[in-house]
Scaffold this motif. Structure first.
Motif, PDB file in Angstrom:
ATOM      1  N   SER A 162      28.258  65.397  18.272  1.00  0.00           N
ATOM      2  CA  SER A 162      27.465  65.636  19.482  1.00  0.00           C
ATOM      3  C   SER A 162      26.774  66.980  19.401  1.00  0.00           C
ATOM      4  CB  SER A 162      28.359  65.581  20.724  1.00  0.00           C
ATOM      5  OG  SER A 162      28.907  64.304  20.876  1.00  0.00           O
ATOM      6  N   GLN A 163      27.478  67.979  18.922  1.00  0.00           N
ATOM      7  CA  GLN A 163      26.889  69.311  18.759  1.00  0.00           C
ATOM      8  C   GLN A 163      25.752  69.255  17.750  1.00  0.00           C
ATOM      9  OE1 GLN A 163      27.709  71.915  20.661  1.00  0.00           O
ATOM     10  NE2 GLN A 163      26.050  73.055  19.701  1.00  0.00           N
ATOM     11  N   GLU A 164      25.947  68.546  16.650  1.00  0.00           N
ATOM     12  CA  GLU A 164      24.894  68.407  15.638  1.00  0.00           C
ATOM     13  C   GLU A 164      23.695  67.665  16.214  1.00  0.00           C
ATOM     14  OE1 GLU A 164      26.517  66.581  12.120  1.00  0.00           O
ATOM     15  OE2 GLU A 164      28.025  68.157  11.867  1.00  0.00           O
ATOM     16  N   ALA A 165      23.936  66.642  17.027  1.00  0.00           N
ATOM     17  CA  ALA A 165      22.833  65.868  17.613  1.00  0.00           C
ATOM     18  C   ALA A 165      22.011  66.725  18.571  1.00  0.00           C
ATOM     19  CB  ALA A 165      23.386  64.647  18.331  1.00  0.00           C
ATOM     20  N   ILE A 166      22.668  67.611  19.301  1.00  0.00           N
ATOM     21  CA  ILE A 166      21.960  68.490  20.236  1.00  0.00           C
ATOM     22  C   ILE A 166      21.027  69.432  19.481  1.00  0.00           C
ATOM     23  CG2 ILE A 166      22.305  70.423  21.839  1.00  0.00           C
ATOM     24  CD1 ILE A 166      24.837  68.974  22.793  1.00  0.00           C
ATOM     25  N   GLU A 167      21.403  69.813  18.288  1.00  0.00           N
ATOM     26  CA  GLU A 167      20.631  70.776  17.509  1.00  0.00           C
ATOM     27  C   GLU A 167      19.488  70.143  16.710  1.00  0.00           C
ATOM     28  OE1 GLU A 167      23.623  72.760  15.206  1.00  0.00           O
ATOM     29  OE2 GLU A 167      24.535  73.672  16.983  1.00  0.00           O
ATOM     30  N   LEU A 168      19.297  68.811  16.780  1.00  0.00           N
ATOM     31  CA  LEU A 168      18.210  68.159  16.055  1.00  0.00           C
ATOM     32  C   LEU A 168      16.865  68.600  16.619  1.00  0.00           C
ATOM     33  CD1 LEU A 168      19.637  64.535  15.725  1.00  0.00           C
ATOM     34  CD2 LEU A 168      19.564  66.306  13.970  1.00  0.00           C
ATOM     35  N   LYS A 169      15.881  68.789  15.725  1.00  0.00           N
ATOM     36  CA  LYS A 169      14.589  69.320  16.153  1.00  0.00           C
ATOM     37  C   LYS A 169      13.462  68.290  16.148  1.00  0.00           C
ATOM     38  CE  LYS A 169      15.609  74.038  14.732  1.00  0.00           C
ATOM     39  NZ  LYS A 169      16.978  73.961  14.358  1.00  0.00           N
ATOM     40  N   ASP A 170      13.520  67.303  15.249  1.00  0.00           N
ATOM     41  CA  ASP A 170      12.435  66.320  15.214  1.00  0.00           C
ATOM     42  C   ASP A 170      12.965  64.946  14.818  1.00  0.00           C
ATOM     43  OD1 ASP A 170      12.874  66.471  12.467  1.00  0.00           O
ATOM     44  OD2 ASP A 170      11.090  67.672  12.058  1.00  0.00           O
ATOM     45  N   ALA A 171      12.064  63.956  14.749  1.00  0.00           N
ATOM     46  CA  ALA A 171      12.441  62.574  14.479  1.00  0.00           C
ATOM     47  C   ALA A 171      13.005  62.394  13.069  1.00  0.00           C
ATOM     48  CB  ALA A 171      11.242  61.648  14.677  1.00  0.00           C
ATOM     49  N   GLN A 172      12.471  63.137  12.102  1.00  0.00           N
ATOM     50  CA  GLN A 172      12.962  63.014  10.735  1.00  0.00           C
ATOM     51  C   GLN A 172      14.423  63.456  10.643  1.00  0.00           C
ATOM     52  OE1 GLN A 172       9.942  64.475  11.330  1.00  0.00           O
ATOM     53  NE2 GLN A 172       8.641  62.834  10.564  1.00  0.00           N
ATOM     54  N   GLU A 173      14.733  64.546  11.323  1.00  0.00           N
ATOM     55  CA  GLU A 173      16.126  64.985  11.325  1.00  0.00           C
ATOM     56  C   GLU A 173      17.018  63.961  12.012  1.00  0.00           C
ATOM     57  OE1 GLU A 173      16.569  68.886  12.996  1.00  0.00           O
ATOM     58  OE2 GLU A 173      15.410  69.853  11.433  1.00  0.00           O
ATOM     59  N   ALA A 174      16.503  63.316  13.059  1.00  0.00           N
ATOM     60  CA  ALA A 174      17.282  62.294  13.776  1.00  0.00           C
ATOM     61  C   ALA A 174      17.549  61.091  12.876  1.00  0.00           C
ATOM     62  CB  ALA A 174      16.544  61.859  15.037  1.00  0.00           C
ATOM     63  N   VAL A 175      16.547  60.681  12.111  1.00  0.00           N
ATOM     64  CA  VAL A 175      16.731  59.547  11.194  1.00  0.00           C
ATOM     65  C   VAL A 175      17.743  59.903  10.116  1.00  0.00           C
ATOM     66  CG1 VAL A 175      15.576  58.113   9.446  1.00  0.00           C
ATOM     67  CG2 VAL A 175      14.461  58.551  11.641  1.00  0.00           C
ATOM     68  N   ALA A 176      17.624  61.095   9.568  1.00  0.00           N
ATOM     69  CA  ALA A 176      18.568  61.534   8.531  1.00  0.00           C
ATOM     70  C   ALA A 176      19.973  61.636   9.110  1.00  0.00           C
ATOM     71  CB  ALA A 176      18.134  62.869   7.949  1.00  0.00           C
ATOM     72  N   PHE A 177      20.063  62.132  10.349  1.00  0.00           N
ATOM     73  CA  PHE A 177      21.367  62.267  11.004  1.00  0.00           C
ATOM     74  C   PHE A 177      22.022  60.902  11.208  1.00  0.00           C
ATOM     75  CE2 PHE A 177      23.837  62.442  14.991  1.00  0.00           C
ATOM     76  CZ  PHE A 177      24.785  63.383  14.637  1.00  0.00           C
ATOM     77  N   THR A 178      21.283  59.934  11.720  1.00  0.00           N
ATOM     78  CA  THR A 178      21.861  58.607  11.975  1.00  0.00           C
ATOM     79  C   THR A 178      22.195  57.868  10.688  1.00  0.00           C
ATOM     80  OG1 THR A 178      19.649  57.644  12.202  1.00  0.00           O
ATOM     81  CG2 THR A 178      20.780  58.301  14.225  1.00  0.00           C
ATOM     82  N   SER A 179      21.371  58.031   9.658  1.00  0.00           N
ATOM     83  CA  SER A 179      21.693  57.359   8.394  1.00  0.00           C
ATOM     84  C   SER A 179      22.918  57.989   7.736  1.00  0.00           C
ATOM     85  CB  SER A 179      20.503  57.371   7.442  1.00  0.00           C
ATOM     86  OG  SER A 179      20.219  58.686   7.030  1.00  0.00           O
TER      87      SER A 179
END
Length: 195
Positions: A52-69
């Motif tokens: 959850s802490q890592e998800a809050i620190e995401l800055k853009d969509a690419q980071e979100a895709v990398a995070f979920t994968s």
């Protein structure tokens, strides 16, 4: 005190000991499952807090895709590890129960053999054929039991081997899927950047 009441008391004590051993085996397995589940719950809460802490620190969509994968492989590995632990616990309980059962059957066989020996000592003259038939029947039954027990052990070993192979194959497939998702992430970034 005669030998028969002594045998009855010994048999009852052995039965009680066996019952207590079976209860202990079940309770030990239950304790292990509860302990495993408590550890899994604690680890899950800790991981959820971290992710959850890592998800809050995401800055853009690419980071979100990398995070979920990046979430796919660890969760698949954890699910497989959990399943393996549960299987090991259940398998251990089943193995302990099999040993107790085999001991109980061996004790029963000894008691029947002792009874036949006692009968043969007290049998009237001319009953040697009947006693020999009883002994032969007991030997045949013991042989049949040993064959069934051996086949059961082989089947259990084959089942465990198959489960281990299936677990390895599933783990490999999950790892391959996670790697494919990770490799697809840069393509997604390039496609987003081109738009």
């Amino acid at each position: 005190m005669s030998a028969i009441p002594q045998q009855v008391l010994a048999s009852q004590k052995a039965s009680l000991d066996n019952l207590l051993a079976i209860q202990g085996t079940f309770f030990g397995g239950f304790e292990k499952l509860v302990d495993l589940n408590l550890k899994v719950i604690k680890a899950t809460f800790d991981e959820v807090a971290q992710k959850s802490q890592e998800a809050i620190e995401l800055k853009d969509a690419q980071e979100a895709v990398a995070f979920t994968s990046g979430l796919v492989q660890p969760n698949a590995e954890k699910a497989l590890a959990y399943s393996k632990h549960v299987y090991d616990i259940v398998s251990g309980v089943q193995g302990d129960l099999s040993k107790l059962t085999e001991e109980q059957i061996a004790q029963g066989q000894r008691q029947v053999s002792d009874a036949i020996d006692q009968i043969s000592k007290n049998a009237p003259t001319g009953s040697e054929g009947a006693v020999a038939l009883l002994k032969s029947s007991l030997a045949t039954a013991n042989s049949a039991y040993e064959s069934v027990a051996k086949a059961t052990r082989q089947a259990a070993e084959a089942a465990e081997s198959n489960i281990n192979a299936a677990t390895s194959a599933t783990f490999k497939a999950a790892t391959d899927a996670a790697e494919a998702a990770t490799k697809a992430t840069p393509r997604t970034r390039r496609a987003s950047a081109a738009n």
